[in-house]
Each structure stands twice: as C-alpha cells, then as structure tokens.
Design a protein around this motif. Structure first.
Motif, PDB file in Angstrom:
ATOM      1  N   ALA A  20       2.003  11.122   5.254  1.00  0.00           N
ATOM      2  CA  ALA A  20       1.720  11.548   3.877  1.00  0.00           C
ATOM      3  C   ALA A  20       2.858  11.157   2.939  1.00  0.00           C
ATOM      4  N   ILE A  21       4.101  11.282   3.422  1.00  0.00           N
ATOM      5  CA  ILE A  21       5.236  10.922   2.563  1.00  0.00           C
ATOM      6  C   ILE A  21       5.300   9.413   2.372  1.00  0.00           C
ATOM      7  N   ALA A  22       5.097   8.642   3.453  1.00  0.00           N
ATOM      8  CA  ALA A  22       5.167   7.189   3.336  1.00  0.00           C
ATOM      9  C   ALA A  22       4.112   6.674   2.364  1.00  0.00           C
ATOM     10  N   ILE A  23       2.872   7.213   2.452  1.00  0.00           N
ATOM     11  CA  ILE A  23       1.789   6.733   1.581  1.00  0.00           C
ATOM     12  C   ILE A  23       2.084   7.086   0.119  1.00  0.00           C
ATOM     13  N   THR A  24       2.787   8.191  -0.126  1.00  0.00           N
ATOM     14  CA  THR A  24       3.063   8.612  -1.496  1.00  0.00           C
ATOM     15  C   THR A  24       4.298   7.914  -2.056  1.00  0.00           C
ATOM     16  N   LEU A  25       5.294   7.631  -1.184  1.00  0.00           N
ATOM     17  CA  LEU A  25       6.506   6.939  -1.633  1.00  0.00           C
ATOM     18  C   LEU A  25       6.223   5.505  -2.067  1.00  0.00           C
ATOM     19  N   LEU A  26       5.098   4.917  -1.592  1.00  0.00           N
ATOM     20  CA  LEU A  26       4.768   3.542  -1.972  1.00  0.00           C
ATOM     21  C   LEU A  26       4.799   3.352  -3.483  1.00  0.00           C
TER      22      LEU A  26
END
Lengths: 208, 208, 208, 208
Positions: A20-26
């Motif tokens: 969830a964090i990786a997809i949002t940090l994009l």
C-alpha cells in the motif's frame, strides 16, 4: 509447524502495508517542481512518459497485490523459504518507484539512457513476478496449504504467474530494441491481467 | 461466490492503507523549502493557496474514507467489477497529492495555468466520486449485499454519491470560468458533507 | 446506535495508519541534501534544531497515539461528533511535519521567524491535545462508553488531557518571549508524560 | 494487568505500520534527481554506495520486523517498560533512512565524513538491537509471557538478540578503522541472520 515458521496473518499485514505504501509513494515521482513558469498544459504533455510510467506501475502493484492476496489465502502456515521469497517480492515492490522514476525521466529522450532505464524497470518486474511464482510453487509443493484449499485453483494461479514471468522476460528483450514499444506492452499486459486473471481467494476467508 | 472474488476484509485493509497514506502524504506539497530568508509570516501568507488546497484535499479524502467504509460494511463478498472500481477509487486518491500541488502552485497566479490545474483537480474528484457511486450501485444491483444490510440505507448512500458527483461536474464547469471561485465551492461542499452525510455503517460491524 | 455512527474498529485502524505514517514521515525533514561537501560532523551540529524538533515531534506523536489508543478502548460506538473530533486530531498529526520543519529551519537563527515557526508548532500541539480532550469528554458525556469501562479511569484520562492542553497554551505564550526556551519545555513535557501518564487501556481488549 | 498496560494487538499494528513505512521510505534516498544528462549506466555505478546502503537497510529492517514479530507473539500483555522500549525500537527504525542516506552520500568519498556517517549508521543499529534485546529480556523477566509460550524458545531468541547487539558494537569499532569494510560486515550479518535466525512464533498464533 516446522523450522522458521511465522504466523501468516501478521506476514500478510506487513506485506499489505509495504504494498500500500509503495503504490501510494509512486506519486512522488510525478513532475512536482519541474513544470516552471511556462504553459502548464504543454509542460504536462512534455512529461507524458512520467504519467505513463506512473499509471503502469500503479496498475502493476495493484495486480501484484491481488495475486499476493490470492496466494496467502491458501497458506496455512509460513516457513523460512516462504518468508524469504516474500521478502524478495516486497523488496522489488518497494524499490519500484525508483526505476519508474528513471523511465519517466529518460524514456522520451530515447537513446541508451532510455534503454538502461527500461531494462532496470523490466528486470524489477521479472524478478518480482518470478519470486511470486516461486512462492506459489513452494506453497503447493511443501504442503503449506490450508486443509480447505482447492489444489486445482492453486495450480491455475501458479501457471498464470509463470506465464506473466515469461511475458516480462520477453518485454526485457523488447526493451533492448525499443524502450517505447515496451511501455505499450506493459499497458496491454496490465489490461489483460485485470480482465482475465483469476483473483479468487483460494482458501477460506473470514467474510464469505 | 462467483468469478474473481476476493475476500472483502483484506480489500478493506489495503484500501484503508492507501487512503491513510495518501491523506498523510499531502503534507509534502506544503512549501517546505520555498520560504527562504525573508519574513516567514509574509511568506506563509503568500502561499495561502497551498494551505487551502491542502486543507480541502485532506477533508475530501477523509470524507471519501467515511463513505468508502460505509459501503464496505454492506458488502458480503467482492467480484471483479467491485475490485476494478475500487482500484479506480484508490488510484484517484493516491494521485490527488499531484493536482493538489498544482493548484497550490498556480491558483494564486491566475490565468490559464490556474484554470488547467483546477480542471485537473476537479476532474480527479469527479472521477473518484463517480467510481464510488458506481461501486455502490454495483453492490446494490449484484446482490453482493450482506444478508443483514438495510437496503434503504444503501440506496440513500447511493443517491448521496450521485449528488456529490453531479456537484463536482458543476465545479469543473465553474473552474473554466473562475478557478478561485471553485476552491470556495469545495470548501462549502466539504462542510456540507461533514455535517449532513450519513456515515452510518450499513452492515453489521464487529464492535457494536 | 444513533446518527452518523461508524464502527470503531475501522476508525481505529485508519487513525493508526495516519499516526504511524505521520510519525515516520517526520524523518524527511532532517537535513538530507543540505550538508554539502564540508565537514559532516560540524554540519550535523549546525542543524541541532532540526534534530531536536524531530525527536520532540516523534515523542509527541508517540504519546498522542498512546492516549488515542487508551480512549478508543473505552468507546463502544462512534457518532458524528466523535468522527469529526477524531478528524481534527488526525489533521493536526498529519500536518505536524510542516511546523516541525519550520522550527528546524528557523529556530537557531532566532528573531521573528523563530517566533512565528514556534507559534505555529505550539498552536498545532494545543489544537491536537484540545481535540483529544474534547473527544474524551464527548465519549464520557454521550454514553458512547463500552459497558465494561471503568468511568474513574476515563475521567482521570480526561483530566490528564485537559492538563496537557493547558500546558501547551502556556508553551505558546512562552514562545512569544523565547522560542528556544519553548523547545526545552517540550522536552520536559515529553519526559513527564512518558513516565507518568496512565496509558492503561480503559476498556476490554482482545488480548488480555 | 498492571501499571500502564496497553493491549498488545494495537501496539503490534502500530509497530507494523511504522516498520512497513520506514522500510518503504528508504527508496526515497536513492539518487532520484542526481543522475543528470550524462550516461545513465555510469551514473548509477557511481552511486553504488547508495544502492548498497539501501539494500542493507531494507534487509536489516526486514529481519528486525521478523524478530519483533516473534517477540510479540510471546507477549500476553504490555506494561510501561515494554511500551517505552518499543518506542525506542520504532524511533531507530523510523530514523534509519537518515543515516542510510548519509552513508550513501559519503561512503564512496572516504575520509572523516565516511567515518562519521558510518558511525551514525552503526550506532543506530546497535541501539535498535539493544532495545529489542532489552524488550525480550523484560518480557521474560516480568512474567508478561503468554501462558502458552515455550520459555526455551524465548531464551534462544534473547541470546540471538544479545549476539546481534555485540556484533553491531564490533561493527561500530570497525567503522572507526574502515567504513567500507563495515558495509561488507553488514552484508555478511544480514545473510547470516536471514538463513540462521529462528523466526518461529513463540506464542500461539491465530492461523496455525
């Protein structure tokens, strides 16, 4: 319950958090301070490669999450190999904003930099899908399956992941010839997986 | 339990993660290194549009989360359409820090850049609310409802979401004429939804 | 179960997510690219105010989380007022990296900029503690308490939060006179709360 | 249930959140905008220290999470000391992106700046492992153990954590002599822990 076991539930929660964090940090690799004082609409158009890379990486991590989730509903308990393969999956997903940013920076300029950035991007996707396939195979082979899992569904999921890994190997080869064509391949692959993949939970779930 | 089903609980957890991260990442678009050596109070005042956009996006994602949560308490299980519509909702929410930043950069300068940034901002809100409304309608139509859900409450929630989508379409048209007036509209809408929306859980919950 | 109710469990999860992200994002305000080519040890010493502000904000959000958690174990269900007060708490926590960064930038230089940054920092802490106190009072008054909660413990928690709010109002006044003294006050307050606050869960928990 | 107790489940969730965010935020210290217009492949090679520091910190936080998880499955309830020690663990993990970035910036240049950055990096790891060991010891000593925990497994975990702390103290001393050799030590240690540590859950879990 054997060597190096960790309960699945908290492994899932930690994995969900990282994905969830990786997809949002994009979003942070979009051109925040690079638009300047000129015409905004033209400047956004000049950055088309960043938006394309952003959209494809978002869809890719979303689809990865759906598969990750489908695998873990089948898992009764975790051993060391599962934990290590899962760590590779999470590493690639957490690393993905970096090659996504490189593709956004260098794809539209073409040349060898476009090729290097696309090779790093494709290599990351190949590794993450391969690790997910290996994880699925390990669960099937090692009798880590929950007692109530449909083995036919688990084998179908495994074949899908092997197919996706093979596709990403081909995309990596295409990236050597034409980085811009590769990005179109990723778009087609994302739509294909979204509308054909079987995201069905393999094991019992708390809701249904 | 049909095609492409994923258990709702983990879908909710992943969605909560993405929405919580998006709402917190918004802070990164505030003027961190743009204040310089001059008078801090004046410099902060010059950036009023950034603070306004930050506050409105924070409230907007907060209200979106409340509605998202209300819908999912009504959901018994998920099919592919629900998963895809939810992915659109999460995509828009995760993308939102970008148009928020553009509005903060360009609104106070006015002109065509202010209009383009506000159109992108309003377009994102229209899409996310429309996808949430479509998600709610799909749950009502496809018999994905939990057995213990009040259908009247679900229909009321659906009508609210359709109304919000219509409001955001109007805001997008207003943005063509006056971007600064649009930001006032978003402020009024946020207060209206906060004090009138029915956030009541539609389905049973684990607590009450 | 009345107007605007949302189940507490998912409210807690969303709140935990926002607080965990805000406390971790604080690291981004440390001097990442401002150290340059000179002597690293001296450069880090020059940035002492950033490290002090980072540590105090980390401890502050950690203590806030402990109190937030203690309150919510007492809550049987949520109404609109609770949801709105909780949104104010989350807004302040998510916003905190910004005033923390301003204090880190301007405190050591002194002058009016140090005062403005410390006023914004103290104002944020006053608002968040006040909102937490109001949330605690609302739970006590509105019979939102779980049936198994010790009301004496809840009242003690409420008095603590009122005391903390009063302390932060005083700190805001001190910031007008001496911003550097204020940062020492925050350090003393953090240690005091860490070693004296009663973080005991008010209600039943799933574990014990 | 004694002084300052907080329920373990939500402490775990908050800790998981902070660790998942810290491990994912590490990617932001990779050379996003420092590659420039030259040859991308060479530029990436020049930044080898950033990639090495990124990979080691990712593995380190991943292994820390596995141990953290193993400890908490043994915990029946939390007291103030446990909460404070856990806060130190989370503080170090959330702070880690900063020394990781300094190592990436200064290691390849050598000299006193490389030494200072590696001392800060090693000091952070020594503190976090020491706090985890103290946490484990406190759980064993204070009868905070769940009734169904294997005390032999808990003692083995404690000895592992003491051993890791001792190793990191040695690494800190090596950093005084040769920062570049230290990074190789961290690589060997990460592989050693990944393949030998006993991540087995000490207590009962919800899944198995």
């Amino acid at each position: 319950v054997t060597d190096g076991e960790a309960p699945v539930t908290r492994v899932e929660m930690f994995s969900d958090g990282v994905l969830a964090i990786a997809i949002t940090l994009l979003v942070l690799e979009l051109p925040f301070d690079k638009v300047g004082d000129g015409d905004l609409a033209h400047a956004l158009g000049d950055h088309w490669a960043r938006f394309a890379a952003y959209g494809l990486s978002f869809l890719g991590i979303g689809i990865l999450w759906l598969h990750h989730h489908a695998i873990f509903t089948a898992v009764g308990h975790a051993d060391r190999t599962l934990v290590l393969l899962n760590l590779i999956v999470l590493f690639c997903a957490a690393f993905l904003p970096y090659p996504t940013s490189l593709v956004g920076d260098y794809l539209s300029a073409g040349g060898s930099n476009a090729r290097v950035s696309m090779l790093l991007y494709s290599g990351t996707w190949t590794l993450v899908t391969g690790a997910a396939a290996a994880m699925c195979r390990h669960v099937l082979r090692s009798r880590l399956l929950s007692s109530d899992v449909d083995p036919a569904g688990a084998r179908r999921l495994y074949r899908n992941l092997v197919g996706a890994t093979a596709a990403y190997v081909v995309f990596t080869l295409i990236a050597l010839a034409s980085p811009a064509a590769t990005i179109a391949c990723y778009g087609v692959a994302a739509l294909f997986f979204l509308f054909t993949s079987d995201f069905r939970a393999l094991g019992k779930t708390t809701v249904d």
